[in-house]
Scaffold this active site. Structure first.
Site, PDB file in Angstrom:
ATOM      1  N   ASP A 168      -0.800  -4.535  -8.607  1.00 23.10           N
ATOM      2  CA  ASP A 168       0.065  -5.560  -9.166  1.00 23.10           C
ATOM      3  C   ASP A 168      -0.027  -6.777  -8.250  1.00 23.10           C
ATOM      4  O   ASP A 168       0.049  -6.636  -7.030  1.00 23.10           O
ATOM      5  CB  ASP A 168       1.507  -5.055  -9.251  1.00 23.10           C
ATOM      6  CG  ASP A 168       2.444  -6.120  -9.778  1.00 23.10           C
ATOM      7  OD1 ASP A 168       2.176  -6.644 -10.871  1.00 23.10           O
ATOM      8  OD2 ASP A 168       3.426  -6.422  -9.090  1.00 23.10           O
ATOM      9  N   THR A 190       1.929  -9.605  -7.763  1.00 15.47           N
ATOM     10  CA  THR A 190       3.121 -10.018  -7.033  1.00 15.47           C
ATOM     11  C   THR A 190       3.590  -8.903  -6.119  1.00 15.47           C
ATOM     12  O   THR A 190       3.808  -7.774  -6.552  1.00 15.47           O
ATOM     13  CB  THR A 190       4.247 -10.391  -8.004  1.00 15.47           C
ATOM     14  OG1 THR A 190       3.762 -11.380  -8.910  1.00 15.47           O
ATOM     15  CG2 THR A 190       5.451 -10.923  -7.252  1.00 15.47           C
ATOM     16  N   ASP A 213       5.696  -3.047  -6.962  1.00 13.26           N
ATOM     17  CA  ASP A 213       7.015  -3.119  -6.338  1.00 13.26           C
ATOM     18  C   ASP A 213       8.130  -3.437  -7.326  1.00 13.26           C
ATOM     19  O   ASP A 213       9.301  -3.416  -6.959  1.00 13.26           O
ATOM     20  CB  ASP A 213       7.025  -4.166  -5.223  1.00 13.26           C
ATOM     21  CG  ASP A 213       6.819  -5.581  -5.746  1.00 13.26           C
ATOM     22  OD1 ASP A 213       6.400  -5.731  -6.912  1.00 13.26           O
ATOM     23  OD2 ASP A 213       7.090  -6.541  -4.984  1.00 13.26           O
TER      24      ASP A 213
END
Length: 804
Positions: A321, A323, A560
């Site tokens: 991911d 970000t 996250d």
């Protein structure tokens, strides 16, 4: 206590507080200290223990009460009865090995427990009119708990307040679509918030909660469900079944056919059975895993399931991911480009939008920092950001009394395809910038088609902070043959530009996930070909992981945020950032507590060390098993005494397997993990064991024809022991490759130790070893040399004929 915990409820509440306070609605202050104490006294506490490891009793029981310790223990007792004690040395070795296993696992437990405390989620509760973050185990019945995006529902309860609260219950029900929760509705523990905020009252705590009932049968810490341990268990099962008929055949042969005394027959039978048991293999696997946990713990990696170390080493595709993984969590507003309206007015709108969401994501937090609210705008209704929607919004009564509804989100979601303003957006995205569109809605916020006919007002340009360690980590994966793929909810062009700056191969050809085919095989082909994917929804991330797994890829997923939870759960290995949402940490097998993406290579390297080294030492152990079975069969067929006493094989096992295996199992190893553990081990162990057993038996037969008299058996045994040692030490020399100084020293030290035994009178007596004459010992050496040549040729042929 955190800054937030010191803040009064009237100043900072859950999602929707600004609107509620403005409307004059009361805020539930939660339980008083006296009410909490009363519930604690009644035992109405969330007392489900947070376990990151097995208990001390479980560790001791798992290491002591094993099938093979039971077998060895029985044989040890038998030897103690018939004597002498020298033939029972194998029993003391098992005691020492078991003790080492317990100590190492207790060290691993200590490390895991410390890390678990660091990574443990702390729910936010209201008590005595203030909010506080407390341990999960301190929540009591009727507590008022606040919820925000990414928060996990830790106990069952009833919604008290809701501000567009959306709960994902997929981990419990399998349904992927979020459920909008309103006051009075139930929430179940184990679910998590994907959007909005609110508060709920705890109605079931402890073992009465839904998730606790599901988890009662499971523990995070486990040493099972891995190819390595499954393969070892399979091998041990076969060995167990071979031992029983072999023991019966040996004892009957020595008693009835050869007429040996009962104690001598028993000693020879035990000598034939003990080396078949690769008892140290299980121990070394546990020790290698445990030390791996300790090493990773020093790097702030919480391994919630031990096989995750092995699993990540087998990964050939890692999905990232953007970000929080490739970029740091924070962002900075680079500029505001107005499309329609006064810039000062639009700055006020952005400030009001930031104030309307008490739990802003990284993008909105950057907007808040750049455009603080002036307090003149009254929020009437808010719509928090959702990964599925790609936008947030709010309705206001402005300072001039005018009502307006505003949306802030992805331009390519809020604008129709082909809109000319998307051209400028694409140009900014191509520079690696993130762009949000501020637009005025013409419909009500709760209208399903609120995004239709919006009036674009401004582009908010955000600059993302790249992780300085990301390029090196991506380069490591490329060098190790692990393909990295970025799955992001952001614009594909922007994600590709960011990945390109970090040096990811294939980043110059990003793919918009909205154009991916829905059929799994077609999707898998697209994913295998691409490297960067934008506008990926949470459900698509899950589908993409499944598509890769259908192509026999071992997939790791890092993330996250709540949009990563489904994919993290379904991936072979889930890796969460310590600063990420509670939901991601709950489903991941590995948590990077220091939020460093650069820690992933360490986890991969640790897994490869464990797998590569255990494969090496397993070959040593199973070579011994094979030659022990062969010798037992040959002895039974020739109707002659078994050539060895238990003490001989204890000495051989210690010098050619036990001590070397311990060092080899913990050594550095960068070999890429490969599948088919049992097949890869047995393809070398079987021919090596057959050669070693045949060489030892040939020496034994020649010695029987050479030596005569009542004392011939000890001389025959000594010659056969010399051949078997030299052959086994050559197997060790092959397995120790590629050579380093310490590996060479290890092999030479084992050879020197055997020479010391042969040259020291009291050790000769203790181990019943004495080489008689010069002819037969040199014959034993010659046979061993021939066996070594055959081993070299066989290993090279097997390597070519059956490549890994």
């Amino acid at each position: 206590m955190t800054e937030r915990a010191r803040t009064d409820v009237e100043q900072s509440g859950p999602g929707g507080e600004p609107a509620r306070r403005a409307a004059g609605e009361p805020v539930n202050p939660g339980l008083t200290a006296a009410e909490v104490a009363e519930r604690v006294a009644r035992g109405e506490v969330n007392d489900v223990p947070v376990r990151s490891s097995r208990s001390v009793a479980e560790i001791v029981r798992a290491n002591v009460f094993t099938r093979f310790n039971a077998i060895i223990g029985v044989l040890f007792v038998i030897i103690l009865v018939v004597g002498p004690i020298q033939d029972g040395l194998f029993g003391f070795v098992i005691v020492a090995n078991t003790g080492i296993g317990i100590v190492q696992e207790l060290r691993a437990k200590k490390t895991l427990d410390k890390l678990a405390v660091i990574g443990e989620a702390r729910p936010t509760v209201r008590r005595d009119g203030a909010i506080d973050e407390i341990p999960t185990s301190a929540v009591v019945l009727d507590d008022v708990l606040e919820l925000g995006p990414g928060d996990k529902v830790i106990v069952d309860g009833e919604v008290l307040e809701s501000d567009s609260l959306e709960i994902d219950e997929s981990l419990l029900t399998g349904e992927a679509d979020p459920v909008v929760k309103k006051p009075g509705e139930q929430v179940m523990s184990g679910s998590f918030v994907v959007a909005g905020g609110g508060a709920f009252t705890a109605t079931k705590v402890g073992r009465q909660a839904y998730a606790a009932q599901l988890a009662e049968e499971a523990s995070r810490f486990t040493l099972v469900h891995s190819e390595l341990r499954t393969g070892i268990s399979q091998i041990l099962k076969y060995v167990t079944w071979m031992m029983i008929p072999t023991a019966i055949g040996l004892i009957l042969s020595h008693l009835l056919t050869l007429g040996l005394p009962g104690d001598e027959a028993i000693r020879r039978m035990v000598a034939g059975i003990v080396p078949m048991i690769p008892e140290g293999l299980v121990l070394l696997t546990s020790v290698a895993f445990a030390i791996g946990v300790i090493r990773l713990g020093h790097k702030k990696c919480l391994v919630q399931e031990l096989p995750a170390i092995e699993g990540l080493a087998r990964v050939d595709v890692v999905c990232l991911d953007k970000t929080g993984t490739l970029t740091e969590g924070g962002m900075d507003v680079q500029g505001l480009r107005t499309l329609d309206g006064d810039e000062d007015y639009l700055r006020q709108v952005l400030g009001a939008l930031g104030e309307s969401d008490p739990r802003p994501n990284a993008s909105l937090q950057a907007v808040i920092e750049a455009y603080p609210a002036d307090g003149g705008w009254r929020c009437v209704q808010s719509l928090p950001f959702s990964s599925a929607r790609k936008y947030s919004g709010a309705s206001f009564n402005g300072p001039d009394g005018e009502s307006s509804t505003w949306l802030l989100g992805a331009p390519d979601v809020l604008l129709p395809a082909g809109d000319q303003r998307l051209t400028e957006t694409d140009a900014l995205n191509a520079q690696g910038l993130r762009v949000l569109l501020l637009a005025r809605a013409t419909r009500e916020l709760d209208d399903p088609e609120v995004t239709r006919d919006v009036r674009p007002a401004a582009l908010v340009v955000l600059e993302q902070r790249l992780r300085p360690d990301a390029p090196d980590t991506l380069r490591y994966f490329e060098e190790q043959g692990v393909r990295a793929k970025v799955l992001s909810g952001d614009n594909a062009v922007s994600v590709g530009a960011v990945a390109g700056k970090l040096g990811l191969p294939g980043a110059d050809d990003p793919v918009d996930a909205r154009a991916l085919p829905g059929e799994r095989d077609a999707m898998a082909a697209e994913i295998e070909a691409g490297a960067v994917f934008g506008r990926v929804t949470p459900q698509q991330k899950r589908d993409m992981v499944a598509a890769l797994q259908a192509r026999r890829h071992t997939v790791a997923m890092t993330g996250d945020g709540v949009n990563d939870v489904l994919a993290l759960k379904d991936a072979d290995i889930g890796v969460a950032m310590g600063s990420g949402s509670e939901a991601t940490r709950a489903v991941a097998q590995i948590v990077l507590l220091n939020n460093s993406f650069a820690a992933l290579p360490s986890v991969v390297a640790e897994g490869r060390r464990v797998i590569g080294n255990i494969t090496r030492v397993a070959t040593l152990f199973l070579t011994k098993t094979v030659y022990s079975v062969l010798l037992a069969i040959l002895v039974a067929c020739w109707q002659i005494p078994y050539p060895y006493l238990p003490r001989h094989l204890t000495l051989l096992s210690t010098l050619t397997i036990g001590v070397p295996a311990f060092f080899l199992a913990l050594a550095p190893n960068k070999e890429r993990a490969r599948p088919h553990f049992v097949r890869r081990v047995m393809r070398y162990a079987i021919p090596s064991g057959l050669i070693a057993g045949a060489a030892a038996f040939a020496t034994y037969l020649l010695a029987r024809s050479y030596y005569t008299g009542p004392d011939a058996l000890p001389a025959e045994t000594s010659a056969a022991t010399l051949t078997l040692f030299l052959t086994a030490i050559w197997v060790l020399a092959i397995i120790a490759r590629p050579y380093t100084w310490w590996r060479i020293a290890l092999v030479l030290a084992m050879g020197l130790a055997f020479l010391i035994v042969l040259a020291t009178p009291w050790l000769q007596t203790f181990f019943a070893l004495r080489l008689v004459g010069t002819t037969m010992p040199w014959v034993a050496v010659a046979i061993a040399v021939l066996a070594a040549v055959l081993l070299e040729l066989t290993w090279r042929w097997v390597g070519r004929r059956f490549p890994a």
